[in-house]
Design an enzyme around this catalytic site. Structure first.
Site, PDB file in Angstrom:
ATOM      1  N   TYR A 127       0.821  -1.213   0.000  1.00  0.00           N
ATOM      2  CA  TYR A 127       0.000   0.000   0.000  1.00  0.00           C
ATOM      3  C   TYR A 127       0.856   1.264   0.000  1.00  0.00           C
ATOM      4  CZ  TYR A 127      -4.194  -2.819   0.889  1.00  0.00           C
ATOM      5  OH  TYR A 127      -5.229  -3.697   0.783  1.00  0.00           O
ATOM      6  N   SER A 152      -2.827  -5.709   4.731  1.00  0.00           N
ATOM      7  CA  SER A 152      -1.606  -5.311   4.026  1.00  0.00           C
ATOM      8  C   SER A 152      -0.584  -6.438   3.967  1.00  0.00           C
ATOM      9  CB  SER A 152      -1.002  -4.073   4.662  1.00  0.00           C
ATOM     10  OG  SER A 152      -0.841  -4.311   6.029  1.00  0.00           O
ATOM     11  N   LEU A 155      -1.231  -9.052   0.559  1.00  0.00           N
ATOM     12  CA  LEU A 155      -1.272  -8.638  -0.849  1.00  0.00           C
ATOM     13  C   LEU A 155      -0.468  -9.609  -1.692  1.00  0.00           C
ATOM     14  CD1 LEU A 155      -0.731  -4.799  -0.445  1.00  0.00           C
ATOM     15  CD2 LEU A 155      -2.867  -6.052  -0.757  1.00  0.00           C
ATOM     16  N   GLY A 283       7.357  -2.396  12.024  1.00  0.00           N
ATOM     17  CA  GLY A 283       6.720  -3.636  11.594  1.00  0.00           C
ATOM     18  C   GLY A 283       6.612  -3.647  10.084  1.00  0.00           C
ATOM     19  N   CYS A 290      11.402  -8.249   4.264  1.00  0.00           N
ATOM     20  CA  CYS A 290      11.271  -9.694   4.069  1.00  0.00           C
ATOM     21  C   CYS A 290      10.770  -9.988   2.668  1.00  0.00           C
ATOM     22  CB  CYS A 290      10.273 -10.284   5.055  1.00  0.00           C
ATOM     23  SG  CYS A 290      10.901 -10.319   6.715  1.00  0.00           S
ATOM     24  N   LEU A 291       9.747  -9.269   2.311  1.00  0.00           N
ATOM     25  CA  LEU A 291       9.160  -9.508   1.002  1.00  0.00           C
ATOM     26  C   LEU A 291      10.175  -9.231  -0.083  1.00  0.00           C
ATOM     27  CD1 LEU A 291       5.538  -8.181   0.952  1.00  0.00           C
ATOM     28  CD2 LEU A 291       6.381 -10.503   0.759  1.00  0.00           C
ATOM     29  N   ASP A 464     -30.322   6.676 -26.193  1.00  0.00           N
ATOM     30  CA  ASP A 464     -31.005   6.054 -27.323  1.00  0.00           C
ATOM     31  C   ASP A 464     -30.014   5.665 -28.417  1.00  0.00           C
ATOM     32  OD1 ASP A 464     -33.187   5.085 -28.698  1.00  0.00           O
ATOM     33  OD2 ASP A 464     -33.725   7.015 -29.564  1.00  0.00           O
TER      34      ASP A 464
END
Ligand SMILES: *[C@@H]1O[C@H](CO)[C@@H](O)[C@H](O)[C@H]1NC(C)=O
Ligand SMILES: *[C@@H]1O[C@H](CO)[C@@H](O)[C@H](O)[C@H]1NC(C)=O
Ligand SMILES: *[C@@H]1O[C@H](CO)[C@@H](O)[C@H](O)[C@H]1NC(C)=O
Ligand SMILES: *[C@@H]1O[C@H](CO)[C@@H](O)[C@H](O)[C@H]1NC(C)=O
Ligand SMILES: *[C@@H]1O[C@H](CO)[C@@H](O)[C@H](O)[C@H]1NC(C)=O
Length: 628
Positions: A127, A152, A155, A283, A290-291, A464
């Site tokens: 995010y 979060s 993801l 955090g 880590c990701l 229309d």
């Protein structure tokens, strides 16, 4: 609540909030887990629930042309090209150029926002990076967290997220002082408020006021700033040619880059509960790192980027003609005698169809339509529109209770005649695949313009659309005609819908929610456009059959063709035999799928017109490459 009032007090003491129209983010968006409501959006404090507004965006290698930026920010490519003086929607823009992007801003509950969506492409995205890096600060992580159901930590690639972009509508005070639009500007290093003022021709004081800033406030990059505009913006010139106006209102972005803004963050953090913030931030960082250390999956480019590359060898070939240059011409009030002379006294030889006549006015051929009753609706709408795929009304004449409308002439008649009437059915003059896609694309361009970007005016709903209301000029350029039922979206409800008891329209084209409950939204036109696409694909009528065999609606038959087994065979059977299998099956399939989505029973599952338009531009550019 206590916490909130404390915050309020806190900000009152920093800024002169009493004059503020909106509150400046002031780097509060950097702490994703704070609970400060203004990080979620600009509050709905204006008289209008929805308005046209503008964003600025710096081109990047991924988003580097009007069409890719439009796709990314859910805007209109032709208008981006027009405002920014770019000759074509596919042209590559040098990196880091500031582009003005028009968007519709609406109040969804408490906050103003412009919705777009983003599909995650990479494991390192979250995010925060999405808001700050990908969207350059146009959104905030708080708003993303608030409006997406995914935690979060949860993801993953291919998740589609709603991205609320920050925008706002003018307050009553601003409207009273002549402000028409608010532009969300993203400052860059070394910008000052007075330079930004010069850039847009507005007073620096009004920018300060719009953002609740005082003369000595610090502004930050990647943090949006609202610029109140009295007229539509034009291309941003690089700031070197903008002279700096001296004056007491100069507010300077700290030039010492991240150092100073870090200092600022910590200062604010101390004021808002440092423990909470640091915990959240650390955090976040741990998780983020880590990701990051996981092996990267290949970056998937969004669909649109593949498409953007295609037309480069073929410049100009799929250029959207878009908005005509120049101002909207005023209407001519014709004398009845002029029209009589032009049409040979409305003779049978000049009659095109019904009460429509062909006539020569000042050397140009025109179509002259006689109408009874009140036609002010059509005149009022068409006089505001200037788009190459919407029929142009040049003027009118009122005589003995009839109104004669004078339009540009479309030599090739209506699409209906080409598809369904025997008139042109000899194979040599059958509309081929490319022509059909071109027509669909152009109609989508026109509708998209009506829906989102009839810019100085409220958007319209045609109501229309059908193949007999799509006219083809001498070069088979499509023109949307017949605005007798059209209306503006201005007085629709907040949810963008309106109910009517008086359901009028054409059988086979009317969307179910309209037919059953009289619900009017722009999705009505998406449905009818879907039916027109099905007509183009199949050559069949919108409604066919008879009492004995039962009636067949085209919008229902596509469902059957695309479901179950043997889809390929069923689709080939569905496509117009007069195309003689002379079409790229994969593209025809994509088009059928798009048409099916447009005629979805639930209006919320139908795409929006900008989405349809962009998708069709892709099909069109691939069709141009296709070699039969
Ligand atoms: C609007 O303008 C009036 C007078 O100019 C001023 O007294 C009032 O505080 C303003 N309101 C806001 C919300 O800025
Ligand atoms: C944020 O504020 C709202 C109302 O101001 C409150 O209901 C909510 O519990 C707060 N959330 C957190 C995480 O503090
Ligand atoms: C934008 O998305 C929000 C959901 O977060 C929704 O409530 C709102 O109606 C949407 N706005 C528009 C104009 O579609
Ligand atoms: C925020 O995004 C900008 C680019 O928009 C980037 O230069 C900057 O480093 C980012 N900040 C952080 C803390 O990631
Ligand atoms: C994450 O996703 C999984 C599976 O989709 C779900 O079971 C889990 O509850 C989610 N976790 C959070 C914190 O939302």
């Amino acid at each position: 609540m206590e916490f909130f009032s404390f915050l309020l007090f806190f900000f009152l003491s920093i800024f002169h909030l009493s004059q503020a129209q909106q509150t400046y983010l002031d780097n509060q968006q950097l702490d994703c887990y704070n609970n400060v409501s203004f990080t979620k959006g600009y509050i709905c404090n204006g008289p209008k629930k929805s308005c046209n507004s503008y964003l600025t965006f710096r081109s990047t290698p991924l988003y580097d042309s009007p069409i890719s930026i439009a796709y990314f920010l859910s805007s209109n490519p032709s208008i981006i090209a027009q405002i920014n003086d770019i000759p074509d929607v596919y042209i590559k823009i040098p990196e880091n150029t500031q582009i003005i992007v028009p968007v519709t801003c609406s109040c969804s509950g408490k906050f103003y926002q412009h919705n777009t969506s983003y599909t995650l492409k990479d494991d390192s995205e979250n995010y925060y990076t999405l808001a700050n890096n990908t969207y350059q600060g146009l959104s905030t992580c708080q708003a993303l967290i608030d409006q997406n159901k995914y935690d979060s930590r949860n993801l993953s690639v291919d998740l589609k997220l709603l991205v609320p972009l920050r925008c706002a509508c003018p307050t009553r005070n601003q409207t009273n002082s002549g402000v028409k639009f608010l532009l969300t500007y993203l400052p860059v290093w070394e910008d000052t408020v007075s330079q930004i003022g010069v850039m847009f021709g507005v007073d620096a004081g009004s920018i300060n006021e719009a953002n609740g800033l005082s003369y000595d406030s610090v502004i930050y990059p990647f943090t949006p700033l609202l610029v109140p505009l009295k007229r539509e913006p034009t291309k941003i010139r690089p700031s070197t040619d903008a002279p700096v106006s001296p004056g007491p209102t100069t507010t300077i972005v700290r030039v010492e880059k991240t150092k100073s803004s870090n200092k600022r963050v910590i200062f604010i953090a101390a004021g808002t509960g440092a423990g909470l913030l640091l915990l959240a931030l650390s955090g976040f960082l741990v998780w983020f790192l880590c990701l990051r250390s996981q092996p990267c999956k290949p970056v998937l480019l969004p669909e649109v980027n593949k498409r953007v590359a295609v037309p480069e060898e073929n410049p100009g070939s799929v250029s959207s003609q878009g908005v005509r240059n120049g101002n909207i011409e005023s209407l001519t009030l014709y004398k009845f005698e002029e029209l009589q002379k032009a049409t040979g006294f409305f003779s049978e030889a000049h009659r095109i169809k019904g009460s429509v006549y062909r006539g020569a006015i000042n050397g140009d051929t025109a179509a002259i339509k006689r109408m009874r009753g009140d036609v002010s609706n059509e005149i009022n709408i068409l006089k505001q529109i200037n788009h190459s795929h919407v029929i142009r009304l040049s003027g009118f004449c009122v005589h003995e209770g009839n109104t004669y409308l004078v339009y540009e002439f479309a030599e090739n008649g209506s699409l209906r005649e080409w598809l369904h009437e025997k008139k042109y059915s000899s194979t040599s003059s059958c509309l081929g695949w490319r022509k059909r896609i071109q027509i669909a694309y152009e109609v989508a361009d026109g509708l998209n313009y009506l829906h989102s970007h009839a810019y100085t005016n409220p958007p319209f709903i045609h109501k229309d659309l059908k193949s007999s209301n799509i006219l083809l000029d001498g070069n088979f350029r499509a023109k949307i005609a017949n605005f007798g039922l059209a209306r503006t979206v201005e007085n629709l409800d907040e949810g963008g819908l309106q109910m009517t008891k008086h359901v009028v329209g054409t059988h086979g084209y009317m969307a179910p929610e309209y037919l059953e409950n009289g619900v009017v939204t722009q999705k009505l036109d998406v449905f009818t456009f879907g039916v027109v696409m099905l007509e183009l694909l199949s050559g069949r009528e919108a409604a066919s059959g008879d009492e004995k065999r039962g009636e067949m609606l085209l919008s229902a038959s596509i469902e059957q063709a695309l479901e179950g087994e043997n889809v390929r065979e069923k689709l080939i059977g569905f496509f117009d035999p007069s195309l003689r299998h002379d079409y790229p099956l994969d593209l025809a399939f994509s088009m059928a799928q798009l048409a099916k989505n447009c005629v979805a029973h639930d209006l919320n599952s139908r795409p929006t017109m900008p989405e349809v338009f962009l998708y069709l531009s892709k099909i069109l550019s691939s069709s141009l490459d296709w070699d039969p």
